[in-house]
Enzyme design. Structure first.
Site: not given
Length: 367
Positions: A81-85
């Site tokens: 999932p892209c949220q941390p990046f």
């Protein structure tokens, strides 16, 4: 590819967008792994593959090797999932933060299983983080040929201007993405113009996913005052939100906007079903786009089932599942790129033999 056994494992598989694209290109996806059990139905119903509910942080290399079996070519996908990046998250970036655990555990599984091929997809801003650079450097130092590229997915036929970083890595030789396939992008009209009209808060009787969220009286008035491609600056003054009247709010014109029929959609987020969350208003109907329209704009077929028939529609959960998915079109591009790579390497007699390619040490991946 005809005479070689290939097995793919899709970590962070979600609803199965990447898997669906890989299967369409003839690659065998033996399993998808995800922590969200709600993804089991869409993944298994639409794909000839097995769903495993598990936290990747707790998945062992022994289990991965068992799933790969004796396949000659093993492909490990790690599209976390892209949220941390994301760009927003960068302001909180620290190398030792727990938010990087997913990437480190992907590295751990690579280290322990040594797959011939690796792929991952994420937001372009992932390349700005030191942890990602260390990940790529470790791969290269350990014998992988690494290709990373930021692409506009509309150049490959996705009806959405979705910029993504795609990484491909191979122990077999140089690898890269296929060239772009579309000089002219697929438009919103071409993608969803055929779907039956519905009202805000309504659902199409023959497809429970073709459902639009209900608008407040104020937002219904706002969307009626909106034009395709326009902004809230076009509205009568009494409709403009207080936060946008302030000087700091003038830089957010894209919210409360309608899509444009003859252009690709903007990048879909996990809240694409909400009119006020971006340019997610339908081009002409007075509503936000439906869950089905969002799925189609993500490249899923019209018939892709996301929940059992009759199950309650939960916009937040389904929006997250659809918005976080790797677009099916991008999965097909990755599948085509892998196939082209394997076909080329098969013609190089000294490069590719069996699944036991080389004793590659990847200790630094999870150092």
């Amino acid at each position: 590819m005809k005479n070689r056994s290939i097995a793919c494992i899709d970590l962070f598989c979600g609803a199965g967008g990447l898997t669906h694209g890989l299967i369409a290109e003839g690659l065998d996806v033996v399993a998808g792994i995800d922590v969200d059990d709600a993804c089991r139905h869409p993944f298994e119903t639409n794909n000839a593959s097995r769903f495993i509910k598990a936290n990747v942080e707790q998945v062992s290399s022994k289990r991965i090797n068992a799933l790969f079996g004796d396949a000659e070519i093993r492909v490990l996908a790690g599209c976390a999932p892209c949220q941390p990046f994301s760009t927003y998250a960068q302001r909180y970036d620290v190398v030792g933060s727990p938010r990087w655990a997913l990437l480190k555990h992907f590295g751990r599984l690579i280290k322990d299983t040594r797959p011939e091929l690796i792929t991952m997809e994420n937001v372009p801003s992932v390349t700005k983080h030191a942890v990602f650079d260390e990940f790529v450097e470790a791969l290269e130092d350990s014998g992988y040929n690494v290709h990373r590229e930021v692409i506009d997915s509309s150049r490959f036929g996705l009806p959405q201007r979705r910029r993504r970083m795609v990484l491909l890595a191979s122990l077999l030789g140089p690898i890269g993405l296929i060239p772009s396939t579309h000089e002219r992008p697929v438009t919103v009209r071409s993608a969803i113009g055929r779907l039956p009209p519905i009202t805000q808060g309504g659902t199409y009787a023959k497809d429970q996913l073709h459902a639009a969220s209900k608008l407040s009286d104020l937002n219904l008035e706002r969307i009626r005052a909106s034009r395709p491609g326009g902004t809230w600056r076009d509205w009568p003054k009494h409709l403009v939100a207080e936060c946008h009247r302030r000087e700091t709010g003038h830089t957010y014109p894209g919210v409360y906007g309608r899509m444009v029929w003859d252009e690709p959609a903007p990048t879909l987020t996990t809240q694409f079903y909400g009119f006020g969350n971006g340019r997610f208003g339908h081009p002409e109907q007075d509503r936000g786009i439906s869950l089905r329209e969002g799925a189609v704009l993500q490249g899923f077929p019209d018939s892709y089932s996301f929940l059992p028939h009759g199950a309650p529609i939960q916009f937040k959960a389904l929006g997250r599942m659809i918005g976080n998915a790797v677009p099916v079109v991008l999965g097909r591009v990755i599948g085509q790129s892998i196939s082209a790579h394997l076909d080329f390497e098969a013609e190089q007699p000294t490069r590719i033999t069996t699944g036991a390619v080389a004793d590659v040490a990847l200790k630094s991946l999870v150092a």
